[in-house]
Motif scaffolding. Sequence first.
Motif, PDB file in Angstrom:
ATOM      1  N   PRO A  91       8.559   4.624   2.774  1.00  0.00           N
ATOM      2  CA  PRO A  91       7.921   5.947   2.707  1.00  0.00           C
ATOM      3  C   PRO A  91       6.463   5.893   3.128  1.00  0.00           C
ATOM      4  CG  PRO A  91       8.248   5.039   0.503  1.00  0.00           C
ATOM      5  CD  PRO A  91       8.961   4.124   1.450  1.00  0.00           C
ATOM      6  N   ASP A  92       6.004   6.976   3.743  1.00  0.00           N
ATOM      7  CA  ASP A  92       4.614   7.051   4.200  1.00  0.00           C
ATOM      8  C   ASP A  92       3.632   7.060   3.032  1.00  0.00           C
ATOM      9  OD1 ASP A  92       5.339   7.094   6.838  1.00  0.00           O
ATOM     10  OD2 ASP A  92       5.236   9.267   7.036  1.00  0.00           O
ATOM     11  N   THR A  93       4.030   7.661   1.926  1.00  0.00           N
ATOM     12  CA  THR A  93       3.136   7.786   0.775  1.00  0.00           C
ATOM     13  C   THR A  93       3.921   7.545  -0.509  1.00  0.00           C
ATOM     14  OG1 THR A  93       3.552  10.165   0.580  1.00  0.00           O
ATOM     15  CG2 THR A  93       1.666   9.489   1.936  1.00  0.00           C
ATOM     16  N   GLY A  94       3.187   7.331  -1.581  1.00  0.00           N
ATOM     17  CA  GLY A  94       3.787   7.240  -2.902  1.00  0.00           C
ATOM     18  C   GLY A  94       4.261   5.853  -3.268  1.00  0.00           C
ATOM     19  N   THR A 120      -6.910  -7.474  -4.801  1.00  0.00           N
ATOM     20  CA  THR A 120      -5.793  -6.982  -3.996  1.00  0.00           C
ATOM     21  C   THR A 120      -4.771  -6.216  -4.833  1.00  0.00           C
ATOM     22  OG1 THR A 120      -4.615  -9.089  -4.250  1.00  0.00           O
ATOM     23  CG2 THR A 120      -5.987  -8.821  -2.278  1.00  0.00           C
ATOM     24  N   ARG A 121      -5.123  -5.917  -6.070  1.00  0.00           N
ATOM     25  CA  ARG A 121      -4.247  -5.149  -6.961  1.00  0.00           C
ATOM     26  C   ARG A 121      -2.910  -5.863  -7.182  1.00  0.00           C
ATOM     27  NH1 ARG A 121      -6.743  -1.529  -9.788  1.00  0.00           N
ATOM     28  NH2 ARG A 121      -5.120   0.067  -9.709  1.00  0.00           N
ATOM     29  N   THR A 122      -2.929  -7.179  -7.105  1.00  0.00           N
ATOM     30  CA  THR A 122      -1.754  -7.988  -7.415  1.00  0.00           C
ATOM     31  C   THR A 122      -1.546  -7.996  -8.930  1.00  0.00           C
ATOM     32  OG1 THR A 122      -2.115  -9.357  -5.466  1.00  0.00           O
ATOM     33  CG2 THR A 122      -0.806 -10.332  -7.223  1.00  0.00           C
ATOM     34  N   VAL A 123      -0.280  -8.163  -9.348  1.00  0.00           N
ATOM     35  CA  VAL A 123       0.043  -8.129 -10.783  1.00  0.00           C
ATOM     36  C   VAL A 123       0.440  -9.529 -11.249  1.00  0.00           C
ATOM     37  CG1 VAL A 123       1.498  -7.101 -12.571  1.00  0.00           C
ATOM     38  CG2 VAL A 123       0.859  -5.758 -10.546  1.00  0.00           C
ATOM     39  N   ARG A 149       2.582   4.193 -10.376  1.00  0.00           N
ATOM     40  CA  ARG A 149       2.128   5.559 -10.630  1.00  0.00           C
ATOM     41  C   ARG A 149       0.880   5.902  -9.830  1.00  0.00           C
ATOM     42  NH1 ARG A 149       3.499   4.807 -17.041  1.00  0.00           N
ATOM     43  NH2 ARG A 149       5.614   5.686 -16.968  1.00  0.00           N
ATOM     44  N   GLU A 150       0.142   4.871  -9.445  1.00  0.00           N
ATOM     45  CA  GLU A 150      -1.023   5.089  -8.590  1.00  0.00           C
ATOM     46  C   GLU A 150      -0.627   5.247  -7.116  1.00  0.00           C
ATOM     47  OE1 GLU A 150      -3.898   2.300 -11.439  1.00  0.00           O
ATOM     48  OE2 GLU A 150      -3.294   1.610  -9.438  1.00  0.00           O
ATOM     49  N   GLY A 151       0.653   5.040  -6.820  1.00  0.00           N
ATOM     50  CA  GLY A 151       1.132   5.246  -5.459  1.00  0.00           C
ATOM     51  C   GLY A 151       1.290   4.000  -4.624  1.00  0.00           C
ATOM     52  N   TYR A 152       1.296   2.819  -5.261  1.00  0.00           N
ATOM     53  CA  TYR A 152       1.420   1.570  -4.513  1.00  0.00           C
ATOM     54  C   TYR A 152       2.882   1.147  -4.370  1.00  0.00           C
ATOM     55  CZ  TYR A 152      -3.600   0.895  -5.205  1.00  0.00           C
ATOM     56  OH  TYR A 152      -4.961   1.039  -5.195  1.00  0.00           O
ATOM     57  N   ILE A 153       3.153   0.346  -3.340  1.00  0.00           N
ATOM     58  CA  ILE A 153       4.438  -0.332  -3.200  1.00  0.00           C
ATOM     59  C   ILE A 153       4.330  -1.671  -3.925  1.00  0.00           C
ATOM     60  CG2 ILE A 153       6.020  -1.468  -1.589  1.00  0.00           C
ATOM     61  CD1 ILE A 153       5.329   0.674   0.456  1.00  0.00           C
ATOM     62  N   ARG A 196       3.388  -3.178   9.176  1.00  0.00           N
ATOM     63  CA  ARG A 196       3.746  -2.493  10.423  1.00  0.00           C
ATOM     64  C   ARG A 196       4.076  -1.024  10.172  1.00  0.00           C
ATOM     65  NH1 ARG A 196       7.561  -6.751  13.876  1.00  0.00           N
ATOM     66  NH2 ARG A 196       6.038  -8.450  13.964  1.00  0.00           N
ATOM     67  N   ALA A 197       4.510  -0.727   8.944  1.00  0.00           N
ATOM     68  CA  ALA A 197       4.809   0.663   8.589  1.00  0.00           C
ATOM     69  C   ALA A 197       3.567   1.391   8.093  1.00  0.00           C
ATOM     70  CB  ALA A 197       5.902   0.708   7.527  1.00  0.00           C
ATOM     71  N   GLY A 198       2.418   0.695   8.099  1.00  0.00           N
ATOM     72  CA  GLY A 198       1.170   1.326   7.679  1.00  0.00           C
ATOM     73  C   GLY A 198       0.933   1.315   6.185  1.00  0.00           C
ATOM     74  N   ARG A 199       1.685   0.469   5.456  1.00  0.00           N
ATOM     75  CA  ARG A 199       1.498   0.380   4.008  1.00  0.00           C
ATOM     76  C   ARG A 199       1.121  -1.052   3.624  1.00  0.00           C
ATOM     77  NH1 ARG A 199       3.998   4.277   0.844  1.00  0.00           N
ATOM     78  NH2 ARG A 199       2.482   3.537  -0.706  1.00  0.00           N
ATOM     79  N   ARG A 200       0.783  -1.230   2.365  1.00  0.00           N
ATOM     80  CA  ARG A 200       0.474  -2.555   1.835  1.00  0.00           C
ATOM     81  C   ARG A 200       1.336  -2.838   0.614  1.00  0.00           C
ATOM     82  NH1 ARG A 200      -6.028  -2.106   2.880  1.00  0.00           N
ATOM     83  NH2 ARG A 200      -6.014  -3.204   4.878  1.00  0.00           N
ATOM     84  N   THR A 201       1.585  -4.117   0.385  1.00  0.00           N
ATOM     85  CA  THR A 201       2.477  -4.544  -0.690  1.00  0.00           C
ATOM     86  C   THR A 201       1.676  -5.201  -1.808  1.00  0.00           C
ATOM     87  OG1 THR A 201       4.101  -5.046   1.039  1.00  0.00           O
ATOM     88  CG2 THR A 201       4.581  -5.846  -1.176  1.00  0.00           C
TER      89      THR A 201
END
Length: 270
Positions: free
Chosen positions: A40-43, A92-95, A114-118, A66-71
């Motif tokens: 998904p583009d967002t969320g 890097t917002r790693t858990v 909930r903050e919208g990250y993958i 490549r899809a414009g998101r970060r993991t």
Amino acid sequence: MSAGRHGRHEPVYRALELIANGLVRAQRLDLHVTGLENIPDTGGAVLCVNHTGYVDFLPLALGVQRAGRRTRFLIKSEVMDIGIMRFLVNHTRTVPVDRSRGAEAYRAALGRLREGYIVAVYPEATISRSFELKEFKSGAVRMAAEAGVPIIPAIVWGAHRQWTKGGARNMGRSRLPVHVRYGLPFTPGPDESPERETLRLRETMNSMLLEVQDSYGPHPPGEFWVPSRLGGAAPTPQEAAVIEADEALRKAEARAKRAADRARSRGSRR
């Protein structure tokens, strides 16, 4: 950071992306990525992937890029003992996951979603020595349902040829083919049990794994990285379970010994 397509205002993450892409180019990996339209583009989303080696996270994350998101990955909390890793995790917002304090990591992952990250999760929890899917933990399904976000099933195949348990390390100019596939997202049903939805996820990923293996190319008989089912030298799932049980026992004994040594050390200082 925006919850959708990433920008350049995460300098540490951006530097890691440049390093990772440079590493892939230096190794001349033949990276095939399919299913990017399923990201998904967002969320927020829970990205569930099979676990066959120590570096399978790298092609997975590069595909998402490549899809414009970060993991954002869940990783073992032990890395926080290393200064540079602690810096990277914090920027890097790693858990980090401490298995003795699993509820804390679960809440942190929920926060990222909930903050919208993958958030990337290995439902098998540990590397599969058979390179077949192991039984899945239900945590990924539970967090997706609680956060109200979709699950994206994913398969990485070929990265275990670089570095895995029981195999020779091959991190040089290998030109190895590595395939990454992202499947159709689905949102866990609110009326379905986490166990049932976890079984659904595993069945989906197993079908994807077979498809990716079929498209990968030859699997030479007797090779360490080829599953026993395909004529390879990898242990069967049953044989792998015995190896993993013995390994877990030895690790538990080592942890108990370290704890006893620390207790004796504290006692001698009193």
